[in-house]
Design a protein around this motif. Sequence first.
Motif, PDB file in Angstrom:
ATOM      1  N   THR A 274      49.788 -27.841  35.741  1.00  0.00           N
ATOM      2  CA  THR A 274      50.362 -28.944  34.955  1.00  0.00           C
ATOM      3  C   THR A 274      51.587 -28.486  34.176  1.00  0.00           C
ATOM      4  O   THR A 274      52.541 -29.242  33.977  1.00  0.00           O
ATOM      5  CB  THR A 274      49.299 -29.516  34.001  1.00  0.00           C
ATOM      6  OG1 THR A 274      48.148 -29.907  34.751  1.00  0.00           O
ATOM      7  CG2 THR A 274      49.834 -30.720  33.230  1.00  0.00           C
ATOM      8  N   THR A 278      57.485 -30.842  34.511  1.00  0.00           N
ATOM      9  CA  THR A 278      57.200 -32.069  33.767  1.00  0.00           C
ATOM     10  C   THR A 278      56.419 -33.033  34.653  1.00  0.00           C
ATOM     11  O   THR A 278      56.748 -33.248  35.822  1.00  0.00           O
ATOM     12  CB  THR A 278      58.497 -32.732  33.305  1.00  0.00           C
ATOM     13  OG1 THR A 278      59.240 -31.800  32.504  1.00  0.00           O
ATOM     14  CG2 THR A 278      58.206 -33.985  32.472  1.00  0.00           C
ATOM     15  N   ARG A 279      55.346 -33.597  34.070  1.00  0.00           N
ATOM     16  CA  ARG A 279      54.462 -34.502  34.816  1.00  0.00           C
ATOM     17  C   ARG A 279      54.529 -35.908  34.203  1.00  0.00           C
ATOM     18  O   ARG A 279      54.924 -36.102  33.040  1.00  0.00           O
ATOM     19  CB  ARG A 279      53.008 -33.995  34.763  1.00  0.00           C
ATOM     20  CG  ARG A 279      52.832 -32.577  35.257  1.00  0.00           C
ATOM     21  CD  ARG A 279      52.994 -32.482  36.760  1.00  0.00           C
ATOM     22  NE  ARG A 279      52.809 -31.091  37.221  1.00  0.00           N
ATOM     23  CZ  ARG A 279      52.873 -30.742  38.502  1.00  0.00           C
ATOM     24  NH1 ARG A 279      53.134 -31.646  39.443  1.00  0.00           N
ATOM     25  NH2 ARG A 279      52.721 -29.482  38.848  1.00  0.00           N
ATOM     26  N   SER A 280      54.062 -36.817  34.998  1.00  0.00           N
ATOM     27  CA  SER A 280      53.967 -38.191  34.501  1.00  0.00           C
ATOM     28  C   SER A 280      52.749 -38.320  33.604  1.00  0.00           C
ATOM     29  O   SER A 280      51.882 -37.436  33.557  1.00  0.00           O
ATOM     30  CB  SER A 280      53.856 -39.174  35.671  1.00  0.00           C
ATOM     31  OG  SER A 280      52.629 -38.965  36.363  1.00  0.00           O
ATOM     32  N   VAL A 281      52.712 -39.444  32.883  1.00  0.00           N
ATOM     33  CA  VAL A 281      51.580 -39.693  31.976  1.00  0.00           C
ATOM     34  C   VAL A 281      50.268 -39.722  32.751  1.00  0.00           C
ATOM     35  O   VAL A 281      49.258 -39.153  32.313  1.00  0.00           O
ATOM     36  CB  VAL A 281      51.791 -41.016  31.216  1.00  0.00           C
ATOM     37  CG1 VAL A 281      50.548 -41.347  30.374  1.00  0.00           C
ATOM     38  CG2 VAL A 281      53.017 -40.940  30.321  1.00  0.00           C
ATOM     39  N   GLU A 282      50.261 -40.337  33.901  1.00  0.00           N
ATOM     40  CA  GLU A 282      49.037 -40.423  34.699  1.00  0.00           C
ATOM     41  C   GLU A 282      48.597 -39.038  35.176  1.00  0.00           C
ATOM     42  O   GLU A 282      47.413 -38.741  35.216  1.00  0.00           O
ATOM     43  CB  GLU A 282      49.259 -41.354  35.897  1.00  0.00           C
ATOM     44  CG  GLU A 282      49.384 -42.826  35.529  1.00  0.00           C
ATOM     45  CD  GLU A 282      48.158 -43.332  34.810  1.00  0.00           C
ATOM     46  OE1 GLU A 282      47.022 -42.895  35.152  1.00  0.00           O
ATOM     47  OE2 GLU A 282      48.308 -44.149  33.874  1.00  0.00           O
ATOM     48  N   GLU A 283      49.559 -38.215  35.538  1.00  0.00           N
ATOM     49  CA  GLU A 283      49.225 -36.852  35.986  1.00  0.00           C
ATOM     50  C   GLU A 283      48.652 -36.034  34.830  1.00  0.00           C
ATOM     51  O   GLU A 283      47.703 -35.257  35.001  1.00  0.00           O
ATOM     52  CB  GLU A 283      50.465 -36.173  36.554  1.00  0.00           C
ATOM     53  CG  GLU A 283      50.884 -36.730  37.909  1.00  0.00           C
ATOM     54  CD  GLU A 283      52.160 -36.112  38.418  1.00  0.00           C
ATOM     55  OE1 GLU A 283      52.303 -35.980  39.643  1.00  0.00           O
ATOM     56  OE2 GLU A 283      53.034 -35.749  37.587  1.00  0.00           O
ATOM     57  N   TYR A 284      49.241 -36.214  33.645  1.00  0.00           N
ATOM     58  CA  TYR A 284      48.693 -35.505  32.479  1.00  0.00           C
ATOM     59  C   TYR A 284      47.264 -35.989  32.182  1.00  0.00           C
ATOM     60  O   TYR A 284      46.372 -35.187  31.858  1.00  0.00           O
ATOM     61  CB  TYR A 284      49.583 -35.718  31.258  1.00  0.00           C
ATOM     62  CG  TYR A 284      50.806 -34.825  31.242  1.00  0.00           C
ATOM     63  CD1 TYR A 284      50.678 -33.443  31.307  1.00  0.00           C
ATOM     64  CD2 TYR A 284      52.080 -35.381  31.147  1.00  0.00           C
ATOM     65  CE1 TYR A 284      51.817 -32.627  31.280  1.00  0.00           C
ATOM     66  CE2 TYR A 284      53.215 -34.573  31.127  1.00  0.00           C
ATOM     67  CZ  TYR A 284      53.074 -33.192  31.205  1.00  0.00           C
ATOM     68  OH  TYR A 284      54.179 -32.396  31.190  1.00  0.00           O
TER      69      TYR A 284
END
Length: 466
Positions: A274, A278-284
């Motif tokens: 992770t 940088t990840r999206s909100v859903e990925e986080y």
Amino acid sequence: MKNLSIRVKITMWFTLILVFITSCTYVIVFSVNRQLMQKTIRDELIRTVEDNVDEVEYYKNIGKIDPQEVDYYMAFRGGYLEIDDDFLDKVNEVYTSLYSEDVTLLYGENPISRQTADLEFADAKIQHLTVNDTLYYIFDRKLVLEGLEGLWLRGVVSENQGMTQMAAITQLLLLFLPLFVVLAVIGGYLFARRMLRPIQEISESAARIGDSGDLKERIELGGGNDELHQLAASFNEMFQRLEDAFETERQFTSDASHELRTPISVITAQCEMTLEETRSVEEYKLALRTIQRQGRKMSKLINDMLDFTRLEMRAESYTRESVDMTELVRSVCFDMALIKEKNITLKCDVQEGVRMQGNRQLLSRLLANLISNAYRYGRDDGCILVGLKLVGQGTELSVCDNGIGILPEEQTKIFRRFYQADNSHSGLGTGLGLSMAYEIAQFHGGEIRVESEPGKGSKFTVILKN
């Protein structure tokens, strides 16, 4: 004394007791022998005098006497007294002499004649007289045959007659009793060394096992069933239990490490992946849910391990009380029926008024673990039946399901810690549920059994003492 070996202590006590017994034996033998010797002396005195009573005869005419005889003759009252040639000789230190009624010595020898000159005759009675610190026995017999009126036989014997024999016996005792003690002590020492040899072997084996740490080694004493062999067997049994305990602890540590390693690895990997970009909100959110799930699994595993250790090591911390098992089973079943996992139906059939002495928390945990196990390995739209009834002097609690069942070769392993029969379900539990149930049953003095047929389901039966 504290620094002496057991063998030496046993020998010393044995020697002291033997010396005491020997000394008592010597005193008793000496005392009894002295009494017997005195009695023998008196009996010999009486026998000698009585035998000589018939050896004195009176003849009015000496012409009637056989000239071939060599007996002694003496004039007496117008006739003659014939005295046997052996008469009045000293026989076995007994002196016999012939006296007239006025205590005049007519014939024979009396070593204390002057001291007995004033001693009146007493027919067939033993009298005592001490002369120069020596005790003498005196025995008189009155002669009653024709012509012998007024004559007496007096026998005299000294108490010292038996002293020679007593001295010989004493010398033998003084020689052989100490020799016997020495031989007995040597024999006792050798016997003690032989008998205590197994103890030394036990000590050496225990020290060897302690130094090497090899609990597989055993104490070998050979054949036998005495106390020392039983002690060795107890030690071997203890070593076996220690070996099993250490092996169980090693396996427990290994299994716990393995079980914890997986969630930790997942959490670490999830975090690293992770954070790479940088990840999206859903990925986080997905990553956090994964970490949360693995964290909960670790927390549950750790709590189960702590509960298991507490039950094993600090069982006394669980208090016992009177538990209404009917109410407890209904309560647990009501709560767990709400799970409705795989659309499985949970039913209970309990007997009224069942009570027992136990720990409510542990008993609830036992039943919950069995029901959870039934859910985990149950079929979709299946059924779980919980039963409770009194049997003899105990309480029977059963959990029956129609799930996938357990293979026969695995039925003896399912109560091991971290063991899971079906790997396809391994992610759903910690592998400690049935182990905990087994320990709780043991804590209540009971047992747990399983009956299962692959493809048809399983039945766990717990018998608890009331």
